[in-house]
Motif scaffolding. Structure first.
Motif, PDB file in Angstrom:
ATOM      1  N   GLN A 107       5.698  11.496  10.731  1.00  0.00           N
ATOM      2  CA  GLN A 107       5.745  10.406   9.765  1.00  0.00           C
ATOM      3  C   GLN A 107       5.467  10.904   8.346  1.00  0.00           C
ATOM      4  O   GLN A 107       6.094  10.444   7.382  1.00  0.00           O
ATOM      5  CB  GLN A 107       4.731   9.314  10.144  1.00  0.00           C
ATOM      6  N   GLU A 108       4.525  11.853   8.218  1.00  0.00           N
ATOM      7  CA  GLU A 108       4.244  12.408   6.896  1.00  0.00           C
ATOM      8  C   GLU A 108       5.438  13.179   6.350  1.00  0.00           C
ATOM      9  O   GLU A 108       5.781  13.074   5.161  1.00  0.00           O
ATOM     10  CB  GLU A 108       3.019  13.324   6.966  1.00  0.00           C
ATOM     11  N   ILE A 109       6.089  13.941   7.204  1.00  0.00           N
ATOM     12  CA  ILE A 109       7.274  14.688   6.773  1.00  0.00           C
ATOM     13  C   ILE A 109       8.394  13.714   6.411  1.00  0.00           C
ATOM     14  O   ILE A 109       9.100  13.895   5.414  1.00  0.00           O
ATOM     15  CB  ILE A 109       7.719  15.659   7.873  1.00  0.00           C
ATOM     16  N   ASN A 110       8.548  12.659   7.212  1.00  0.00           N
ATOM     17  CA  ASN A 110       9.565  11.654   6.913  1.00  0.00           C
ATOM     18  C   ASN A 110       9.313  11.008   5.555  1.00  0.00           C
ATOM     19  O   ASN A 110      10.256  10.703   4.804  1.00  0.00           O
ATOM     20  CB  ASN A 110       9.588  10.581   7.992  1.00  0.00           C
ATOM     21  N   GLY A 111       8.038  10.780   5.225  1.00  0.00           N
ATOM     22  CA  GLY A 111       7.715  10.201   3.923  1.00  0.00           C
ATOM     23  C   GLY A 111       8.116  11.119   2.783  1.00  0.00           C
ATOM     24  O   GLY A 111       8.640  10.659   1.763  1.00  0.00           O
ATOM     25  N   GLN A 297      -6.477  -0.556  -4.078  1.00  0.00           N
ATOM     26  CA  GLN A 297      -5.248  -0.967  -3.397  1.00  0.00           C
ATOM     27  C   GLN A 297      -5.506  -1.285  -1.941  1.00  0.00           C
ATOM     28  O   GLN A 297      -6.476  -0.808  -1.335  1.00  0.00           O
ATOM     29  CB  GLN A 297      -4.186   0.116  -3.496  1.00  0.00           C
ATOM     30  N   LEU A 298      -4.626  -2.082  -1.395  1.00  0.00           N
ATOM     31  CA  LEU A 298      -4.460  -2.226   0.047  1.00  0.00           C
ATOM     32  C   LEU A 298      -3.099  -1.649   0.381  1.00  0.00           C
ATOM     33  O   LEU A 298      -2.088  -2.036  -0.213  1.00  0.00           O
ATOM     34  CB  LEU A 298      -4.512  -3.695   0.480  1.00  0.00           C
ATOM     35  N   LEU A 299      -3.066  -0.716   1.311  1.00  0.00           N
ATOM     36  CA  LEU A 299      -1.812  -0.109   1.744  1.00  0.00           C
ATOM     37  C   LEU A 299      -1.573  -0.475   3.206  1.00  0.00           C
ATOM     38  O   LEU A 299      -2.336  -0.081   4.089  1.00  0.00           O
ATOM     39  CB  LEU A 299      -1.858   1.407   1.578  1.00  0.00           C
ATOM     40  N   PHE A 300      -0.515  -1.228   3.427  1.00  0.00           N
ATOM     41  CA  PHE A 300      -0.107  -1.608   4.772  1.00  0.00           C
ATOM     42  C   PHE A 300       0.968  -0.612   5.220  1.00  0.00           C
ATOM     43  O   PHE A 300       2.091  -0.654   4.711  1.00  0.00           O
ATOM     44  CB  PHE A 300       0.452  -3.035   4.785  1.00  0.00           C
ATOM     45  N   PRO A 301       0.639   0.316   6.130  1.00  0.00           N
ATOM     46  CA  PRO A 301       1.591   1.363   6.497  1.00  0.00           C
ATOM     47  C   PRO A 301       2.879   0.784   7.073  1.00  0.00           C
ATOM     48  O   PRO A 301       2.869  -0.196   7.826  1.00  0.00           O
ATOM     49  CB  PRO A 301       0.836   2.184   7.547  1.00  0.00           C
ATOM     50  N   LEU A 302       3.983   1.431   6.708  1.00  0.00           N
ATOM     51  CA  LEU A 302       5.295   1.022   7.187  1.00  0.00           C
ATOM     52  C   LEU A 302       6.224   2.224   7.060  1.00  0.00           C
ATOM     53  O   LEU A 302       6.360   2.777   5.962  1.00  0.00           O
ATOM     54  CB  LEU A 302       5.831  -0.152   6.361  1.00  0.00           C
ATOM     55  N   PRO A 303       6.844   2.670   8.145  1.00  0.00           N
ATOM     56  CA  PRO A 303       7.717   3.850   8.053  1.00  0.00           C
ATOM     57  C   PRO A 303       8.956   3.542   7.224  1.00  0.00           C
ATOM     58  O   PRO A 303       9.394   2.382   7.143  1.00  0.00           O
ATOM     59  CB  PRO A 303       8.079   4.142   9.509  1.00  0.00           C
ATOM     60  N   LEU A 354       1.325   8.029 -10.466  1.00  0.00           N
ATOM     61  CA  LEU A 354       1.783   7.238  -9.339  1.00  0.00           C
ATOM     62  C   LEU A 354       3.298   7.359  -9.182  1.00  0.00           C
ATOM     63  O   LEU A 354       4.002   7.701 -10.131  1.00  0.00           O
ATOM     64  CB  LEU A 354       1.418   5.763  -9.550  1.00  0.00           C
ATOM     65  N   PRO A 355       3.815   7.083  -7.976  1.00  0.00           N
ATOM     66  CA  PRO A 355       5.269   7.049  -7.810  1.00  0.00           C
ATOM     67  C   PRO A 355       5.896   6.041  -8.768  1.00  0.00           C
ATOM     68  O   PRO A 355       5.257   5.044  -9.160  1.00  0.00           O
ATOM     69  CB  PRO A 355       5.449   6.632  -6.351  1.00  0.00           C
ATOM     70  N   ALA A 356       7.147   6.291  -9.124  1.00  0.00           N
ATOM     71  CA  ALA A 356       7.812   5.453 -10.126  1.00  0.00           C
ATOM     72  C   ALA A 356       7.838   3.989  -9.737  1.00  0.00           C
ATOM     73  O   ALA A 356       7.729   3.102 -10.589  1.00  0.00           O
ATOM     74  CB  ALA A 356       9.244   5.965 -10.356  1.00  0.00           C
ATOM     75  N   ASP A 357       7.963   3.707  -8.415  1.00  0.00           N
ATOM     76  CA  ASP A 357       8.050   2.316  -7.984  1.00  0.00           C
ATOM     77  C   ASP A 357       6.719   1.579  -8.096  1.00  0.00           C
ATOM     78  O   ASP A 357       6.659   0.364  -7.964  1.00  0.00           O
ATOM     79  CB  ASP A 357       8.584   2.214  -6.560  1.00  0.00           C
ATOM     80  N   ARG A 375       6.733  -2.073  -2.454  1.00  0.00           N
ATOM     81  CA  ARG A 375       7.173  -1.226  -1.351  1.00  0.00           C
ATOM     82  C   ARG A 375       7.274   0.220  -1.816  1.00  0.00           C
ATOM     83  O   ARG A 375       7.773   0.500  -2.916  1.00  0.00           O
ATOM     84  CB  ARG A 375       8.534  -1.704  -0.833  1.00  0.00           C
ATOM     85  N   SER A 376       6.798   1.156  -1.017  1.00  0.00           N
ATOM     86  CA  SER A 376       6.974   2.583  -1.266  1.00  0.00           C
ATOM     87  C   SER A 376       7.366   3.236   0.050  1.00  0.00           C
ATOM     88  O   SER A 376       7.464   2.565   1.091  1.00  0.00           O
ATOM     89  CB  SER A 376       5.684   3.210  -1.800  1.00  0.00           C
ATOM     90  N   VAL A 377       7.568   4.546   0.023  1.00  0.00           N
ATOM     91  CA  VAL A 377       7.935   5.239   1.262  1.00  0.00           C
ATOM     92  C   VAL A 377       6.798   5.222   2.275  1.00  0.00           C
ATOM     93  O   VAL A 377       7.015   5.463   3.460  1.00  0.00           O
ATOM     94  CB  VAL A 377       8.356   6.693   0.971  1.00  0.00           C
ATOM     95  N   ASN A 378       5.575   4.940   1.820  1.00  0.00           N
ATOM     96  CA  ASN A 378       4.420   4.933   2.725  1.00  0.00           C
ATOM     97  C   ASN A 378       4.112   3.563   3.303  1.00  0.00           C
ATOM     98  O   ASN A 378       3.344   3.458   4.251  1.00  0.00           O
ATOM     99  CB  ASN A 378       3.183   5.454   1.996  1.00  0.00           C
TER     100      ASN A 378
END
Length: 433
Positions: A107-111, A297-303, A354-357, A375-378
């Motif tokens: 999953q980390e590599i996919n991100g 932040q709250l990060l709700f994981p999502l592939p 931070l990421p651009a999004d 939404r981000s890749v994570n």
């Protein structure tokens, strides 16, 4: 004494490798190319592992593709020695990770792949298809990200508990940062390792060849990502804003006279052979940059490949959580209640980190206001700016200086760690055998 030889790359092997593709063009479809033929042979032996000529070919092609470099033989000759050194280093890093029983998840590599794809305005599947069309095995990019992420984990495991920054160190750095009228450079670097001190002049010459390739249109950051041996390599060699007076004395004459857009001469240092790009230059005012804020932040994981139904479910959870948040303390409380990793108070950051999004949302968000779901890749983020640098200047400055000093310590330790691995390794380049 371990046997270590690093021979110069031969023109013969470059002729044996299939020609890499041209750089990615955003305004035209990639040209169709035949599938690569299998190239049998060993490019290098690294302890008990090998680097095949096929692996080297794919990585050289990747480097030229994403660095805006032409695929002619002359450019291959300039770049190939650095690419091989980088792949050898990655083998050493992965071997050390195995010794420590450290792995990164798919999953980390996919991100990381999703980030790379997004940077090129593609999906992961489109990026894989594009690489295949260009005759490059997509696994080469996946292997590169796996090595980078794994080394970060190894370094964290080895040094996280040993890095100590004292209040006195922070105080001295604070006093220096508050002085106005100092020259600061927005710096990037490329570091080429020197395996054998007797060959330092060869590496200096190779660094000069790389500078020539960059002057002829190569992308400095992309090349740094592919070949630089420094901790900044995965970030395109980015060192951020650096005061000339804070760099080591041997580098000051090299950097002090450079203006925006200029590259330094290569220089041999304990880290290897280095050269720098000055992206910008300014005179300090002593003020905290206006985009510095404390983030929760709250990060709700999502592939990245989540289904529409799964995405909708996570977005609904995020919106429900946002309704119960009024302060940063609420963010931390909900992070504990929901058992969300990488959530809570993240600390002081610049929006550009931070990421651009996420950067635009964070930079413009009123302090104490929860953001819409981002939404981000994570996954899906809820962001809140707890404080800004203007209202909490001393706290912001101290926190960011402490983090900078910690990162500098970790980078020095990581560089020494990798040098030790090289010195103890059996490295034998067998190109042409």
């Amino acid at each position: 004494m371990p046997r270590r030889t690093l021979l110069p790359l031969l023109v013969a092997i470059l002729l044996a490798l299939a020609a890499p593709p041209a750089a990615v063009a955003q305004d035209q479809a990639p040209a169709q190319q035949p599938a690569p033929q299998s190239v049998q042979g060993i490019a290098a032996v690294v302890n008990d592992d090998i680097v095949s000529t096929q692996e080297l070919r794919d990585r050289l092609a990747l480097t030229l593709l994403f660095s805006n470099l032409p695929a002619d033989l002359e450019t291959q000759q300039r770049v190939a020695p650095q690419v091989l050194r980088r792949v050898i280093d990655e083998q050493l890093q992965l071997q050390e990770a195995r010794r420590r029983n450290i792995r990164v998840s798919p999953q980390e590599i996919n991100g990381a792949l999703a980030n790379a794809a997004a940077a090129n305005n593609m999906t992961v599947d489109q990026l894989a298809a594009f690489l295949t069309d260009q005759g490059i095995d997509p696994q080469a990019l996946r292997d590169q990200f796996e090595a980078q992420l794994t080394w970060v984990r190894v370094v964290r495991d080895a040094f996280a508990e040993s890095v100590v920054v004292t209040d006195q160190q922070v105080g001295l750095a604070l006093a220096a940062s508050q002085q106005s009228g100092q020259v600061e450079l927005l710096l990037s670097e490329i570091v080429l390792p020197v395996y054998d001190p007797a060959r330092a002049d060869e590496v200096l010459a190779e660094a000069e060849e790389l500078r020539t390739a960059i002057r002829q249109g190569g992308d400095f950051a992309a090349i740094a990502q592919q070949v630089s041996a420094s901790a900044s390599g995965p970030e395109g060699g980015d060192l951020g804003w650096v005061r000339v007076e804070s760099v080591q004395a041997a580098l000051r004459p090299l950097l002090s006279g450079l203006g925006a857009g200029q590259m330094s001469d290569p220089i041999a240092t304990p880290a290897g052979v280095q050269f720098f790009l000055v992206r910008d230059r300014r005179i300090t005012t002593g003020a905290v940059p206006p985009d510095v804020r404390q983030l929760a932040q709250l990060l709700f994981p999502l592939p990245p490949n989540a289904t529409e139904a799964a995405t909708a479910d996570v977005l609904a959870r995020a919106r429900a959580a946002a309704e119960q948040i009024e302060t940063c303390a609420d963010v931390e409380r909900r992070a504990r209640q929901l058992d969300l990793p990488n959530s809570g108070n993240i600390g002081w950051l610049r929006a550009a980190e931070l990421p651009a999004d996420m950067a635009q949302t964070f930079a413009t968000l009123p302090v104490g206001t929860i953001s819409r779901p981002v939404r981000s890749v994570n996954g899906v983020h809820l962001l809140m700016a707890c404080k800004d640098g203007a209202s909490a200047e001393d706290e912001a400055r101290r926190a960011m200086l402490r983090r900078t000093l910690e990162e500098e310590q970790i980078q020095r330790l990581a560089a020494r760690y990798l040098r030790d691995l090289r010195q103890e390794a059996f490295i034998d380049v067998r190109i042409g055998n």
